[in-house]
Write a protein that holds these residues in place. Structure first.
Motif, PDB file in Angstrom:
ATOM      1  N   VAL A   1      16.764  -2.174  11.118  1.00  0.00           N
ATOM      2  CA  VAL A   1      18.579  -1.987  11.454  1.00  0.00           C
ATOM      3  C   VAL A   1      18.952  -1.750  13.257  1.00  0.00           C
ATOM      4  O   VAL A   1      19.804  -1.514  13.999  1.00  0.00           O
ATOM      5  CB  VAL A   1      19.251  -0.455  10.721  1.00  0.00           C
ATOM      6  CG1 VAL A   1      20.375   0.462  11.267  1.00  0.00           C
ATOM      7  CG2 VAL A   1      19.367  -0.871   8.876  1.00  0.00           C
ATOM      8  N   THR A   2      17.546  -1.067  13.608  1.00  0.00           N
ATOM      9  CA  THR A   2      17.988  -0.806  15.105  1.00  0.00           C
ATOM     10  C   THR A   2      16.636  -1.822  15.454  1.00  0.00           C
ATOM     11  O   THR A   2      15.600  -2.285  14.846  1.00  0.00           O
ATOM     12  CB  THR A   2      17.630   0.526  15.605  1.00  0.00           C
ATOM     13  OG1 THR A   2      16.148   0.913  14.864  1.00  0.00           O
ATOM     14  CG2 THR A   2      18.802   1.429  14.838  1.00  0.00           C
ATOM     15  N   GLY A   3      16.254  -1.920  16.385  1.00  0.00           N
ATOM     16  CA  GLY A   3      15.207  -2.690  17.510  1.00  0.00           C
ATOM     17  C   GLY A   3      13.843  -2.085  17.725  1.00  0.00           C
ATOM     18  O   GLY A   3      12.928  -2.620  18.383  1.00  0.00           O
ATOM     19  N   ALA A   4      14.136  -0.885  17.769  1.00  0.00           N
ATOM     20  CA  ALA A   4      13.615   0.242  17.835  1.00  0.00           C
ATOM     21  C   ALA A   4      12.077   1.181  17.187  1.00  0.00           C
ATOM     22  O   ALA A   4      11.481   1.830  16.915  1.00  0.00           O
ATOM     23  CB  ALA A   4      13.886   1.709  18.457  1.00  0.00           C
ATOM     24  N   ALA A   5      11.593  -0.391  15.811  1.00  0.00           N
ATOM     25  CA  ALA A   5      10.583   0.245  15.407  1.00  0.00           C
ATOM     26  C   ALA A   5       9.461  -0.081  16.042  1.00  0.00           C
ATOM     27  O   ALA A   5       9.005  -1.307  16.524  1.00  0.00           O
ATOM     28  CB  ALA A   5      11.042  -0.905  13.785  1.00  0.00           C
ATOM     29  N   ASP A   6       8.820   0.796  15.725  1.00  0.00           N
ATOM     30  CA  ASP A   6       7.251   1.108  15.787  1.00  0.00           C
ATOM     31  C   ASP A   6       6.277  -0.238  15.700  1.00  0.00           C
ATOM     32  O   ASP A   6       6.859  -0.445  13.947  1.00  0.00           O
ATOM     33  CB  ASP A   6       6.966   2.225  16.193  1.00  0.00           C
ATOM     34  CG  ASP A   6       6.303   2.928  14.955  1.00  0.00           C
ATOM     35  OD1 ASP A   6       5.456   2.086  13.834  1.00  0.00           O
ATOM     36  OD2 ASP A   6       6.368   3.846  14.713  1.00  0.00           O
ATOM     37  N   PRO A   7       5.256  -0.391  15.827  1.00  0.00           N
ATOM     38  CA  PRO A   7       4.515  -1.179  15.254  1.00  0.00           C
ATOM     39  C   PRO A   7       3.670  -1.318  14.007  1.00  0.00           C
ATOM     40  O   PRO A   7       4.100  -2.036  13.224  1.00  0.00           O
ATOM     41  CB  PRO A   7       2.856  -1.820  16.273  1.00  0.00           C
ATOM     42  CG  PRO A   7       3.103  -0.663  17.930  1.00  0.00           C
ATOM     43  CD  PRO A   7       4.527  -0.047  17.002  1.00  0.00           C
ATOM     44  N   ALA A   8       3.920  -0.380  13.981  1.00  0.00           N
ATOM     45  CA  ALA A   8       3.323   0.624  11.859  1.00  0.00           C
ATOM     46  C   ALA A   8       4.251   0.369  11.043  1.00  0.00           C
ATOM     47  O   ALA A   8       3.965  -0.148   9.863  1.00  0.00           O
ATOM     48  CB  ALA A   8       2.733   2.046  12.431  1.00  0.00           C
TER      49      ALA A   8
ATOM     50  N   SER B   1       0.418  -1.372   0.038  1.00  0.00           N
ATOM     51  CA  SER B   1       0.099   0.104   0.149  1.00  0.00           C
ATOM     52  C   SER B   1       0.833   1.163  -0.259  1.00  0.00           C
ATOM     53  O   SER B   1       1.867   1.099   0.154  1.00  0.00           O
ATOM     54  CB  SER B   1      -0.801   0.106   1.727  1.00  0.00           C
ATOM     55  OG  SER B   1      -0.086   0.388   2.649  1.00  0.00           O
ATOM     56  N   ALA B   2       0.078   2.223  -0.432  1.00  0.00           N
ATOM     57  CA  ALA B   2       1.148   3.557  -0.549  1.00  0.00           C
ATOM     58  C   ALA B   2       1.414   4.325   1.166  1.00  0.00           C
ATOM     59  O   ALA B   2       2.592   4.431   1.095  1.00  0.00           O
ATOM     60  CB  ALA B   2      -0.181   4.782  -0.792  1.00  0.00           C
ATOM     61  N   SER B   3       0.816   3.603   2.241  1.00  0.00           N
ATOM     62  CA  SER B   3       1.031   4.141   3.353  1.00  0.00           C
ATOM     63  C   SER B   3       2.604   3.419   4.541  1.00  0.00           C
ATOM     64  O   SER B   3       2.893   2.997   4.637  1.00  0.00           O
ATOM     65  CB  SER B   3      -0.545   4.153   4.778  1.00  0.00           C
ATOM     66  OG  SER B   3      -0.688   2.380   4.234  1.00  0.00           O
ATOM     67  N   ALA B   4       2.288   1.468   3.170  1.00  0.00           N
ATOM     68  CA  ALA B   4       3.940   0.775   3.659  1.00  0.00           C
ATOM     69  C   ALA B   4       4.652   1.407   3.100  1.00  0.00           C
ATOM     70  O   ALA B   4       5.562   1.617   4.183  1.00  0.00           O
ATOM     71  CB  ALA B   4       2.926  -1.059   3.862  1.00  0.00           C
ATOM     72  N   LYS B   5       4.824   1.791   2.686  1.00  0.00           N
ATOM     73  CA  LYS B   5       5.712   1.832   1.266  1.00  0.00           C
ATOM     74  C   LYS B   5       6.291   3.592   2.092  1.00  0.00           C
ATOM     75  O   LYS B   5       7.520   3.923   2.499  1.00  0.00           O
ATOM     76  CB  LYS B   5       5.289   3.118  -0.045  1.00  0.00           C
ATOM     77  CG  LYS B   5       7.460   3.391  -1.036  1.00  0.00           C
ATOM     78  CD  LYS B   5       6.364   3.059  -2.815  1.00  0.00           C
ATOM     79  CE  LYS B   5       8.233   3.965  -3.187  1.00  0.00           C
ATOM     80  NZ  LYS B   5       8.647   4.647  -2.468  1.00  0.00           N
ATOM     81  N   ALA B   6       5.056   4.565   2.278  1.00  0.00           N
ATOM     82  CA  ALA B   6       5.202   5.516   2.993  1.00  0.00           C
ATOM     83  C   ALA B   6       6.609   5.866   4.509  1.00  0.00           C
ATOM     84  O   ALA B   6       7.533   5.726   4.914  1.00  0.00           O
ATOM     85  CB  ALA B   6       4.227   6.790   2.765  1.00  0.00           C
ATOM     86  N   ALA B   7       5.504   4.919   5.053  1.00  0.00           N
ATOM     87  CA  ALA B   7       6.337   4.363   6.448  1.00  0.00           C
ATOM     88  C   ALA B   7       7.851   3.581   6.107  1.00  0.00           C
ATOM     89  O   ALA B   7       8.626   4.309   6.921  1.00  0.00           O
ATOM     90  CB  ALA B   7       5.311   3.018   7.282  1.00  0.00           C
ATOM     91  N   VAL B   8       8.006   2.518   5.154  1.00  0.00           N
ATOM     92  CA  VAL B   8       9.065   1.953   4.897  1.00  0.00           C
ATOM     93  C   VAL B   8      10.350   2.586   4.532  1.00  0.00           C
ATOM     94  O   VAL B   8      11.096   3.630   5.421  1.00  0.00           O
ATOM     95  CB  VAL B   8       9.126   1.071   4.095  1.00  0.00           C
ATOM     96  CG1 VAL B   8      10.303   0.858   3.649  1.00  0.00           C
ATOM     97  CG2 VAL B   8       8.609  -0.151   4.904  1.00  0.00           C
ATOM     98  N   ASP B   9       9.566   4.069   3.836  1.00  0.00           N
ATOM     99  CA  ASP B   9      10.911   5.383   3.450  1.00  0.00           C
ATOM    100  C   ASP B   9      10.945   6.072   4.222  1.00  0.00           C
ATOM    101  O   ASP B   9      12.030   6.465   4.332  1.00  0.00           O
ATOM    102  CB  ASP B   9      10.207   6.341   1.871  1.00  0.00           C
ATOM    103  CG  ASP B   9      10.066   5.483   0.764  1.00  0.00           C
ATOM    104  OD1 ASP B   9      10.708   4.350   0.923  1.00  0.00           O
ATOM    105  OD2 ASP B   9       9.063   6.002   0.138  1.00  0.00           O
ATOM    106  N   SER B  10      10.072   6.101   5.155  1.00  0.00           N
ATOM    107  CA  SER B  10      10.951   7.594   6.341  1.00  0.00           C
ATOM    108  C   SER B  10      11.041   6.424   7.711  1.00  0.00           C
ATOM    109  O   SER B  10      12.418   7.342   8.001  1.00  0.00           O
ATOM    110  CB  SER B  10       9.379   7.889   6.788  1.00  0.00           C
ATOM    111  OG  SER B  10       9.692   8.429   7.952  1.00  0.00           O
ATOM    112  N   ALA B  11      10.763   5.907   7.154  1.00  0.00           N
ATOM    113  CA  ALA B  11      11.775   4.435   8.386  1.00  0.00           C
ATOM    114  C   ALA B  11      13.693   3.996   7.554  1.00  0.00           C
ATOM    115  O   ALA B  11      14.501   4.481   8.792  1.00  0.00           O
ATOM    116  CB  ALA B  11      11.519   3.056   8.911  1.00  0.00           C
ATOM    117  N   LYS B  12      13.835   4.423   6.501  1.00  0.00           N
ATOM    118  CA  LYS B  12      14.891   3.785   6.564  1.00  0.00           C
ATOM    119  C   LYS B  12      15.625   5.204   5.991  1.00  0.00           C
ATOM    120  O   LYS B  12      16.843   5.578   6.808  1.00  0.00           O
ATOM    121  CB  LYS B  12      14.623   3.442   3.899  1.00  0.00           C
ATOM    122  CG  LYS B  12      14.125   1.607   4.126  1.00  0.00           C
ATOM    123  CD  LYS B  12      13.940   2.016   2.436  1.00  0.00           C
ATOM    124  CE  LYS B  12      15.056   2.076   2.491  1.00  0.00           C
ATOM    125  NZ  LYS B  12      15.072   1.393   0.052  1.00  0.00           N
ATOM    126  N   ALA B  13      15.204   6.491   5.835  1.00  0.00           N
ATOM    127  CA  ALA B  13      15.454   7.465   6.160  1.00  0.00           C
ATOM    128  C   ALA B  13      16.115   7.831   7.433  1.00  0.00           C
ATOM    129  O   ALA B  13      16.880   8.707   8.262  1.00  0.00           O
ATOM    130  CB  ALA B  13      14.542   8.917   5.660  1.00  0.00           C
TER     131      ALA B  13
END
Length: 120
Positions: free
Chosen positions: A54-61, A27-39
């Motif tokens: 990379v870190t264990g600090a990812a939120d559930p979303a 989904s567009a929201s999944a892509k946006a969330a991952v793009d933000s997390a990658k950045a």
């Protein structure tokens, strides 16, 4: 694996990854969330062609978005492998190489086979 097969797998996988149509189920929201997390340095690209933390600090979303995108990639790698006579693992590895070389932005992370997380 022959060079022709590698190039065919790379082309098939990369074409599907960049198509605007949902060739990779995400989904567009999944892509946006991952793009933000990658950045932010939370998510990176792994040598097997899947996203990792990379870190264990990812939120559930973010964890949910990574799972969604990885599921789509798994399907894409199976399809590319079947069309090109290689394994899904080889298709994923081929995609990783292409993503790191052409789509990974400076500052984002990748994890080569047998190595640790590396910042581009």
């Amino acid at each position: 694996m022959h060079t022709r097969n590698i190039l065919g797998v790379s082309a098939a996988v990369m074409a599907a990854l960049v198509l605007p149509v949902a060739a990779v189920a995400q989904s567009a929201s999944a892509k946006a969330a991952v793009d933000s997390a990658k950045a932010a340095g939370v998510v990176g690209e792994q040598a097997d062609g899947f996203l990792g933390f990379v870190t264990g600090a990812a939120d559930p979303a973010v964890r949910s978005a990574v799972a969604e995108i990885n599921a789509g990639r798994a399907q894409l790698y199976r399809e590319a492998a079947a069309k090109n006579g290689v394994t899904a693992e080889a298709a994923g590895a081929s995609a990783f190489k292409q993503v790191v070389e052409s789509r990974l932005r400076p500052g984002e992370y990748y994890k080569p086979a047998g190595g640790g997380w590396t910042r581009k």
